[in-house]
Design a protein around this motif. Structure first.
Motif, PDB file in Angstrom:
ATOM      1  N   LEU A 341      10.491  20.395 -15.171  1.00 35.56           N
ATOM      2  CA  LEU A 341       9.110  19.940 -15.044  1.00 35.56           C
ATOM      3  C   LEU A 341       8.795  19.059 -16.238  1.00 35.56           C
ATOM      4  N   ALA A 342       8.446  17.804 -15.982  1.00 36.83           N
ATOM      5  CA  ALA A 342       8.156  16.856 -17.060  1.00 36.83           C
ATOM      6  C   ALA A 342       6.691  16.448 -16.994  1.00 36.83           C
ATOM      7  N   ILE A 343       6.028  16.438 -18.130  1.00 32.57           N
ATOM      8  CA  ILE A 343       4.651  15.968 -18.211  1.00 32.57           C
ATOM      9  C   ILE A 343       4.691  14.505 -18.647  1.00 32.57           C
ATOM     10  N   ALA A 349       6.215   5.386 -16.253  1.00 27.05           N
ATOM     11  CA  ALA A 349       6.869   6.510 -16.914  1.00 27.05           C
ATOM     12  C   ALA A 349       7.088   7.659 -15.942  1.00 27.05           C
ATOM     13  N   GLU A 350       6.088   7.933 -15.112  1.00 29.38           N
ATOM     14  CA  GLU A 350       6.243   8.994 -14.118  1.00 29.38           C
ATOM     15  C   GLU A 350       7.410   8.680 -13.183  1.00 29.38           C
ATOM     16  N   THR A 362       1.221  14.908 -13.965  1.00 31.45           N
ATOM     17  CA  THR A 362       0.552  13.756 -14.560  1.00 31.45           C
ATOM     18  C   THR A 362      -0.448  14.185 -15.626  1.00 31.45           C
ATOM     19  N   ALA A 363      -0.477  13.443 -16.729  1.00 32.64           N
ATOM     20  CA  ALA A 363      -1.399  13.727 -17.825  1.00 32.64           C
ATOM     21  C   ALA A 363      -2.009  12.435 -18.329  1.00 32.64           C
ATOM     22  N   GLY A 542       3.239   2.082 -18.448  1.00 37.74           N
ATOM     23  CA  GLY A 542       1.897   2.160 -17.881  1.00 37.74           C
ATOM     24  C   GLY A 542       1.021   3.227 -18.504  1.00 37.74           C
ATOM     25  N   GLN A 543       1.481   3.893 -19.574  1.00 41.83           N
ATOM     26  CA  GLN A 543       0.673   4.935 -20.195  1.00 41.83           C
ATOM     27  C   GLN A 543      -0.532   4.330 -20.908  1.00 41.83           C
ATOM     28  N   ARG A 544      -1.611   5.097 -20.960  1.00 44.18           N
ATOM     29  CA  ARG A 544      -2.819   4.628 -21.635  1.00 44.18           C
ATOM     30  C   ARG A 544      -2.939   5.175 -23.052  1.00 44.18           C
ATOM     31  N   SER A 545      -2.118   6.133 -23.400  1.00 45.46           N
ATOM     32  CA  SER A 545      -2.210   6.767 -24.712  1.00 45.46           C
ATOM     33  C   SER A 545      -1.691   5.868 -25.820  1.00 45.46           C
TER      34      SER A 545
END
Length: 553
Positions: A341-343, A349-350, A362-363, A542-545
């Motif tokens: 299980l990957a967050i 990235a997903e 998804t986080a 595509g991450q927003r962090s």
């Protein structure tokens, strides 16, 4: 079902996009598992989804009655052009360009308009590819266009033409293994062709109110390579993953057809799977599989101004490649009783974690412990390895782990503090090993990956290297700010040099949703100049962090 007459208007076309996004998301993994051509990199479904999502983003929110079908199609073509991912994404973008050019100025589209648009799409896609192969999505698209054309010769009904196109595509898809040797050897139909059929069936649902109930034969027993198969032969370089190391993509601006023709000839010499598609003005999107990524980029620079450079290294995924070629299932709970299980955050990235066989949670911010616990308990596995990737606090790891271990399930949280560490960890995952041995190897891979990130400061704060002001560019090594600059590229260069001071062989970059165009390209050039021995891989995360997350191995 259509609200206005017997034609698609702008609002109906927007509903098709939304339905297509939902359906591709549901079937992304299924499409990925079929992906063996032109290289078995297992990302066709992910790339189609990302490209269609980029098209939808260009269109924006709900479409009102003022937007014609021609205007909506043009916006979709522009968005897909800029956001195209992989070979399949480039083909989808060019298909949308053909449709947009065909129906420009129209308020609605009837059956005959649709048939002409699909024919234009097929012609445009074929023209974009240097060596189109039979038995691929190009074949399925041509069959769909022919089916629509036959129907349109008898009636103007859009419902009839769309249904005929989808039915013809389904028929063509099922025989693709008879046309392409690599598909027959793997026992699968063409992945891109399935993606196209799914989108056509979504259009059938928009037009008629009901999606076709298809029972297609997508896989079969692989055909042994005896050397005397009655299937067409193709150049082995077209689908031999070992013959080409990189997928290179970029957009060329400010060029012209003469220079693009020269570029195509140069790329044909460098590699294969060459696709060059236009945006209808002075921009071209370029795709190639090759051994020399630098030469492919230099050829593009000679043709015009480059942006959105993306380089993917196939050889880093050799284990997954072999699984796809043999049509063997990925390591999963069904095979080993173990799940990963990957967050993760960001569609790209997903998709990377999903393509490696992990279940993705998804986080966007810190993960609610209750959601994480539910996700673990929903897995049909006796052993679960969790890649928190920086989204779970130490306290929550302890609490969730204690609750998840219920006597029937063992849960291990691996020490992955970032998504780049999680990807490095997942790359060495082997379900054939004992769980403790697998967890140890994955933990070592994560620990061996130094990581950092680029962000903009949102407030005035005191850091280890001084005081930052809102808008400053920050470079973080792990969780600590080690660079403060006014310029983002300068911050990235300084951060890379600091992290690489201890050495390294591979740099992985995950480009965030808010990263400015050309950021990864400029950092890659710096690495080429200062550290030519390094291998650099760039993914659109595509991450927003983070504007950019990087790992060094």
């Amino acid at each position: 079902m259509l609200e206005v007459g017997e034609g698609v208007d702008g609002r109906a076309l927007r509903r098709w996009v939304d339905l297509g996004l939902t359906t591709l998301e549901e079937r992304r993994h299924e499409i990925n598992t079929l992906n063996v051509f032109p290289v078995p990199d297992g990302d066709t479904g992910t790339n189609l989804l990302a490209t269609l999502r980029a098209a939808a983003d260009e269109l924006g929110g709900p479409v009102d009655g003022a937007l014609t079908v021609g205007a909506v199609a043009e916006a979709l073509a522009r968005g897909a052009f800029v956001g195209a991912r992989g070979n399949s994404g480039v083909i989808l973008a060019q298909g949308l360009r053909g449709v947009a050019d065909s129906i420009a100025g129209l308020s609605t589209v009837d059956g005959r308009d649709f048939a002409r648009a699909l024919d234009r799409a097929a012609t445009t896609v074929t023209g974009a590819l240097s060596t189109p192969a039979e038995g691929t999505v190009v074949t399925v698209l041509r069959a769909a266009a022919d089916g629509a054309g036959r129907a349109a010769a008898e009636t103007t009904s859009l419902k009839v033409a769309v249904g005929a196109a989808a039915d013809a595509a389904a028929t063509a898809l099922e025989v693709t293994p008879e046309q392409l040797e690599v598909l027959a050897a793997a026992g699968v139909v063409d992945a891109g062709g399935l993606g196209l059929l799914i989108l056509l069936d979504c259009l059938v649902e928009i037009v008629s109110g009901q999606r076709p109930d298809r029972h297609l034969r997508l896989t079969s027993t692989p055909v042994p390579d005896t050397g005397d198969q009655d299937v067409p032969e193709h150049d082995a370089a077209e689908h031999d993953v070992e013959s080409q190391d990189y997928e290179v993509m970029y957009i060329v601006d400010g060029s012209d057809r003469a220079r693009i023709a020269v570029l195509r000839a140069q790329l044909d010499e460098l590699g294969d799977s060459v696709a060059i598609v236009g945006d209808g003005s002075a921009g071209w999107s370029v795709h190639v599989h090759c051994c020399d990524a630098g030469a492919a980029i230099e050829a593009g620079i000679a043709a015009g101004r480059l942006r959105r450079i993306a380089i993917t290294c196939f050889t880093l995924e050799a284990d997954r490649v072999q699984q796809c070629v043999t049509s063997a299932p990925r390591a999963s709970a069904s095979a080993s009783g173990r799940a990963v299980l990957a967050i993760a955050s960001g569609a790209g990235a997903e998709g990377l974690f999903d393509a490696e066989g992990a279940t993705v949670l998804t986080a966007e911010t810190a993960v609610d412990p209750r959601l994480l616990l539910d996700a673990i308990r929903s897995l049909p596995s006796t052993d679960v390895l969790v890649l928190p990737n920086g989204w779970v606090s130490e306290q929550d790891v302890v609490a969730v782990g204690a609750q998840a271990r219920d006597g029937q399930r063992e849960v291990m949280f691996l020490p992955c503090s970032s998504m780049v560490q999680g990807l490095a960890s997942l790359a060495v995952h082997d379900a054939g090993r004992a769980t403790v041995d697998d967890a140890f190897a994955m933990s070592e891979a994560a620990a061996a990956t130094r990581w950092g990130s680029l962000r903009y400061a949102t407030e005035r704060a005191l850091t280890w290297v001084g005081t930052c002001e809102p808008g400053d560019s920050l470079g973080l090594a792990g969780r600590d700010v080690v660079v403060i600059e006014h310029d983002l590229v300068a911050a990235g260069v300084s951060l890379l040099d600091k992290i690489l001071a201890a050495g390294g062989e591979l740099v992985t970059m995950l480009v965030g949703d808010g990263a400015p165009d050309g950021l990864a390209e400029q950092l890659t050039r710096h690495l080429d100049d200062r550290h030519p021995e390094l291998e650099v891989v760039v993914y659109q995360g595509g991450q927003r962090s983070d504007l950019l997350q990087l790992g060094v191995e």
